[in-house]
Write a protein that holds these residues in place. Structure first.
Motif, PDB file in Angstrom:
ATOM      1  N   ILE B  47      11.623 -11.440   3.321  1.00  0.00           N
ATOM      2  CA  ILE B  47      12.355 -12.458   2.564  1.00  0.00           C
ATOM      3  C   ILE B  47      13.839 -12.372   2.894  1.00  0.00           C
ATOM      4  O   ILE B  47      14.418 -11.284   2.941  1.00  0.00           O
ATOM      5  CB  ILE B  47      12.134 -12.261   1.045  1.00  0.00           C
ATOM      6  CG1 ILE B  47      10.643 -12.401   0.710  1.00  0.00           C
ATOM      7  CG2 ILE B  47      12.972 -13.266   0.234  1.00  0.00           C
ATOM      8  CD1 ILE B  47      10.299 -12.071  -0.717  1.00  0.00           C
ATOM      9  N   ILE B  50      18.893 -13.553  -0.929  1.00  0.00           N
ATOM     10  CA  ILE B  50      19.043 -14.656  -1.871  1.00  0.00           C
ATOM     11  C   ILE B  50      20.497 -14.666  -2.346  1.00  0.00           C
ATOM     12  O   ILE B  50      20.961 -13.668  -2.909  1.00  0.00           O
ATOM     13  CB  ILE B  50      18.086 -14.502  -3.068  1.00  0.00           C
ATOM     14  CG1 ILE B  50      16.625 -14.547  -2.593  1.00  0.00           C
ATOM     15  CG2 ILE B  50      18.359 -15.583  -4.116  1.00  0.00           C
ATOM     16  CD1 ILE B  50      15.612 -14.309  -3.668  1.00  0.00           C
ATOM     17  N   TYR B  55      16.743  -8.901  -1.316  1.00  0.00           N
ATOM     18  CA  TYR B  55      15.720  -9.221  -2.296  1.00  0.00           C
ATOM     19  C   TYR B  55      15.499  -8.049  -3.259  1.00  0.00           C
ATOM     20  O   TYR B  55      15.313  -8.236  -4.460  1.00  0.00           O
ATOM     21  CB  TYR B  55      14.408  -9.590  -1.592  1.00  0.00           C
ATOM     22  CG  TYR B  55      13.362 -10.062  -2.560  1.00  0.00           C
ATOM     23  CD1 TYR B  55      13.544 -11.246  -3.265  1.00  0.00           C
ATOM     24  CD2 TYR B  55      12.218  -9.314  -2.790  1.00  0.00           C
ATOM     25  CE1 TYR B  55      12.599 -11.683  -4.182  1.00  0.00           C
ATOM     26  CE2 TYR B  55      11.271  -9.738  -3.710  1.00  0.00           C
ATOM     27  CZ  TYR B  55      11.458 -10.922  -4.399  1.00  0.00           C
ATOM     28  OH  TYR B  55      10.527 -11.343  -5.314  1.00  0.00           O
ATOM     29  N   ILE B  59      15.797  -8.425  -7.421  1.00  0.00           N
ATOM     30  CA  ILE B  59      14.756  -8.325  -8.461  1.00  0.00           C
ATOM     31  C   ILE B  59      15.039  -7.260  -9.517  1.00  0.00           C
ATOM     32  O   ILE B  59      14.372  -7.228 -10.542  1.00  0.00           O
ATOM     33  CB  ILE B  59      13.340  -8.089  -7.856  1.00  0.00           C
ATOM     34  CG1 ILE B  59      13.289  -6.751  -7.127  1.00  0.00           C
ATOM     35  CG2 ILE B  59      12.899  -9.254  -7.006  1.00  0.00           C
ATOM     36  CD1 ILE B  59      11.865  -6.339  -6.759  1.00  0.00           C
ATOM     37  N   GLY B 183      11.739 -16.508 -13.429  1.00  0.00           N
ATOM     38  CA  GLY B 183      12.743 -16.176 -12.427  1.00  0.00           C
ATOM     39  C   GLY B 183      13.020 -14.692 -12.290  1.00  0.00           C
ATOM     40  O   GLY B 183      14.074 -14.288 -11.798  1.00  0.00           O
ATOM     41  N   TYR B 186      12.156 -14.510  -8.474  1.00  0.00           N
ATOM     42  CA  TYR B 186      12.675 -15.544  -7.592  1.00  0.00           C
ATOM     43  C   TYR B 186      13.765 -16.314  -8.327  1.00  0.00           C
ATOM     44  O   TYR B 186      13.883 -16.220  -9.550  1.00  0.00           O
ATOM     45  CB  TYR B 186      11.552 -16.499  -7.143  1.00  0.00           C
ATOM     46  CG  TYR B 186      10.793 -17.125  -8.299  1.00  0.00           C
ATOM     47  CD1 TYR B 186       9.610 -16.554  -8.776  1.00  0.00           C
ATOM     48  CD2 TYR B 186      11.260 -18.290  -8.928  1.00  0.00           C
ATOM     49  CE1 TYR B 186       8.923 -17.113  -9.843  1.00  0.00           C
ATOM     50  CE2 TYR B 186      10.569 -18.852  -9.987  1.00  0.00           C
ATOM     51  CZ  TYR B 186       9.404 -18.258 -10.446  1.00  0.00           C
ATOM     52  OH  TYR B 186       8.741 -18.807 -11.494  1.00  0.00           O
ATOM     53  N   SER B 187      14.496 -17.097  -7.547  1.00  0.00           N
ATOM     54  CA  SER B 187      15.483 -17.965  -8.178  1.00  0.00           C
ATOM     55  C   SER B 187      14.806 -19.296  -8.464  1.00  0.00           C
ATOM     56  O   SER B 187      14.145 -19.849  -7.575  1.00  0.00           O
ATOM     57  CB  SER B 187      16.669 -18.165  -7.231  1.00  0.00           C
ATOM     58  OG  SER B 187      17.437 -19.248  -7.683  1.00  0.00           O
ATOM     59  N   VAL B 190      14.841 -22.430  -6.117  1.00  0.00           N
ATOM     60  CA  VAL B 190      14.005 -22.710  -4.952  1.00  0.00           C
ATOM     61  C   VAL B 190      12.801 -23.575  -5.312  1.00  0.00           C
ATOM     62  O   VAL B 190      12.046 -23.995  -4.436  1.00  0.00           O
ATOM     63  CB  VAL B 190      13.506 -21.403  -4.275  1.00  0.00           C
ATOM     64  CG1 VAL B 190      14.668 -20.501  -3.886  1.00  0.00           C
ATOM     65  CG2 VAL B 190      12.508 -20.658  -5.169  1.00  0.00           C
ATOM     66  N   ASP B 220      20.937 -18.652 -12.278  1.00  0.00           N
ATOM     67  CA  ASP B 220      20.213 -19.923 -12.181  1.00  0.00           C
ATOM     68  C   ASP B 220      20.809 -20.958 -13.120  1.00  0.00           C
ATOM     69  O   ASP B 220      20.769 -22.142 -12.863  1.00  0.00           O
ATOM     70  CB  ASP B 220      18.740 -19.722 -12.536  1.00  0.00           C
ATOM     71  CG  ASP B 220      17.990 -19.021 -11.418  1.00  0.00           C
ATOM     72  OD1 ASP B 220      18.426 -19.176 -10.256  1.00  0.00           O
ATOM     73  OD2 ASP B 220      17.004 -18.327 -11.714  1.00  0.00           O
TER      74      ASP B 220
END
Lengths: 306, 253
Positions: B47, B50, B55, B59, B183, B186-187, B190, B220
């Motif tokens: 990945i 971000i 990554y 997280i 989230g 992940y964001s 996306v 976010d």
């Protein structure tokens, strides 16, 4: 002296629709031992649970030493200790920790000397570092009493304290209760062991189907409501009861050797005198006589059956 | 306010935690390590960064939040359900304590436990990824706010539940999905527009986003929104708890 607990027109209907208490009014006197008798499901536990704040009332009021038990619950509850019917204990805690916890929960700092004395009084001192799960049933029962007394309450509720307790331990518990009363603690106990009420209580209340059907001084109650039985051992057996003697409650038994006369102390104060006079007239002589008074149990059963 | 009573409940609850400190800490630590092995080392390498951070580092706040939410809910729900189940609740109800003191004791202890676990996870992740905390004050603030809010939610669940199954069902059916879809890993930027909008109704998004922002200023949603949404949820939970104590619902017959 004003009563220490005043219950006015208390009613309780559970969500299930069960009416557990129906307009109960009750004054509990300072320093007395009051026994609440009643069959299972009569409303005894509901009554004390409402006073202690565990169950909400539907209507009516309760004051504890002048404090309303809802609007001034802190002042009211500080005065009360409660020993529940079931052995509700945190089994992983030690005896000492749980007793100290109870005291602190009531907002009082740990007083090691008082708690030591309390545990000694209840024969739990040598178990103080043991986990509750290692205690026997009788010890757990005593521990519940220790927890209830940890914050030095002036009123103690015991909800069926001797249910499932052996005779020796029952005597121990009664001695603890008497000793407490001697220090001025007001004690309210519910029970269906009549002998418990007979032995311990100053007053007896009888609850049935949510109603307080009677509350009386125990001795007055037994005097007033008691059936008495007079037994006469006759000098010569009688073949049958002479007509001159015939009356309600009189029976010839044991092959004509004994006369049994049951009478109600309330209704006829001179019934014995009349009977004895009639016996003399009929020339019936007797060697010995004795009387028996009905127990609280008989009275209780009589009331509940009504 | 009767502080001694509240403190007594708090300490009794904490002692239960410390009695089993090994179990209490080892499982969150192990699961965090597993997440790092799977998402950080195995998948994470595939990945891209971000918003400029690896990554693995991305997280970390999500993982802490995941643990914080689940632990808060389970600690608090179990903490109040168990006395109800075992019957020892009678003592709390008969004691001269108010709802506030009970909440401070039970919810405070549940929040404290989950914060300890959150901090242990933070320390564990330090072994795996370089971390920076740009806004330590806000990080602590989010930690506290989240732990308290979700401990209140757990407290409500513990009062509502009338069996051990119900105790599990809300965390399983609601909290865990919301966290995974909130989230943590992940964001939400996306996501396609529809799912992005839907995600904005997930309260966990605001918690994770605000918390992540306090680490590396990647968010976010706006930090003010995060704070506002968390505060709103807190007030909502407080309202429900107050109602429960006022009516005696599930506490008193």
């Amino acid at each position: 002296m004003p009563s220490v607990i005043s219950v006015q027109n208390l009613s309780k209907t559970y969500a299930s629709g069960l009416k557990a208490l129906d307009d109960v009014s009750l004054e509990i006197e300072r320093g007395e031992i009051l026994a609440l008798l009643g069959p299972n499901g009569a409303g005894k536990t509901t009554l004390i649970s409402i006073i202690c704040g565990i169950v909400t009332k539907s209507s009516g009021s309760v004051t504890v030493d002048g404090h309303d038990n809802v609007t001034d619950f802190r002042a009211a509850r500080k005065l009360i200790g409660l020993v529940p019917q079931e052995l509700h204990l945190s089994i992983f805690e030690t005896v000492w920790d749980t007793v100290a916890f109870s005291r602190n929960l009531y907002g009082r700092e740990t007083n090691a000397a008082y708690l030591e004395e309390l545990l000694k009084k209840l024969s739990l001192w040598d178990k103080k570092d043991q986990k509750i799960m290692a205690l026997s049933g009788g010890m757990k029962r005593r521990l519940l009493i220790a927890k209830a007394l940890a914050h030095e309450p002036r009123i103690l509720f015991l909800d069926e304290p001797t249910a499932g307790v052996d005779v020796a331990l029952r005597q121990d518990l009664w001695n603890v209760v008497r000793a407490l009363r001697d220090t001025g603690v007001t004690i309210i106990l519910t029970t269906h062991y009549i002998e418990e009420a007979e032995d311990l209580a100053d007053r007896v209340g009888v609850i049935n189907q949510g109603k307080l059907i009677l509350i009386e001084d125990k001795k007055a109650l037994m005097r007033k409501m008691g059936q008495k039985r007079l037994t006469l051992e006759l000098a010569k057996p009688l073949a049958k009861l002479p007509k001159a003697l015939a009356r309600n409650g009189l029976a010839l038994l044991d092959g004509g050797r004994e006369l049994h006369y049951s009478y109600d102390v309330r209704s006829s104060k001179d019934s014995i005198a009349k009977l004895l006079a009639d016996l003399a007239k009929a020339n019936v002589t007797f060697n010995d006589l004795h009387t028996e008074q009905s127990s609280l149990e008989d009275i209780f059963l009589g009331l509940v059956k009504q | 306010m009767n502080w001694l009573s509240a403190q007594t409940i708090f300490m009794a609850e904490m002692n239960r935690f410390f009695r089993t400190i090994g179990q209490s800490l080892i499982s969150p630590v192990i699961s965090t390590v597993l997440y790092f092995v799977v998402f950080g080392a195995a998948i994470g390498k595939q990945i891209n960064h971000i918003e400029g951070i690896s990554y693995g580092a991305f997280i970390v706040p999500g993982l802490i939040m995941l643990a914080l939410l689940t632990q808060s809910v389970s600690n608090a729900s179990f903490g109040i359900y168990f006395p109800r189940f075992s019957g020892t609740i009678y003592e709390y109800l008969a004691a001269p304590i108010s709802a506030l003191e009970m909440i401070v004791g039970f919810v405070g202890a549940a929040a404290a436990k989950s914060i300890i676990i959150g901090l242990v996870i933070l320390a564990t992740s330090w072994f795996f990824v370089p971390l920076e905390i740009r806004h330590p004050f806000w990080m602590i603030a989010f930690l506290l706010l989240t732990a308290i809010t979700f401990s209140l939610l757990g407290f409500i669940i513990g009062l509502w539940a009338d069996g051990f199954e119900k105790l599990q069902i809300i965390p399983l059916l609601i909290i865990t999905p919301l966290t995974f879809l909130g989230g943590s890993f992940y964001s939400i930027k996306v996501l396609p527009p529809f799912w992005h909008t839907l995600s904005l109704f997930n309260p966990v998004v605001y918690l994770v986003s605000g918390f992540r922002w306090s680490f590396n200023e990647v968010a976010d949603v706006n930090i003010a929104w995060s704070l506002g949404a968390t505060g709103l949820f807190l007030v909502l939970c407080l309202g429900i708890v107050t109602w429960i104590f006022k009516t005696g619902y599930r506490l008193k017959n």
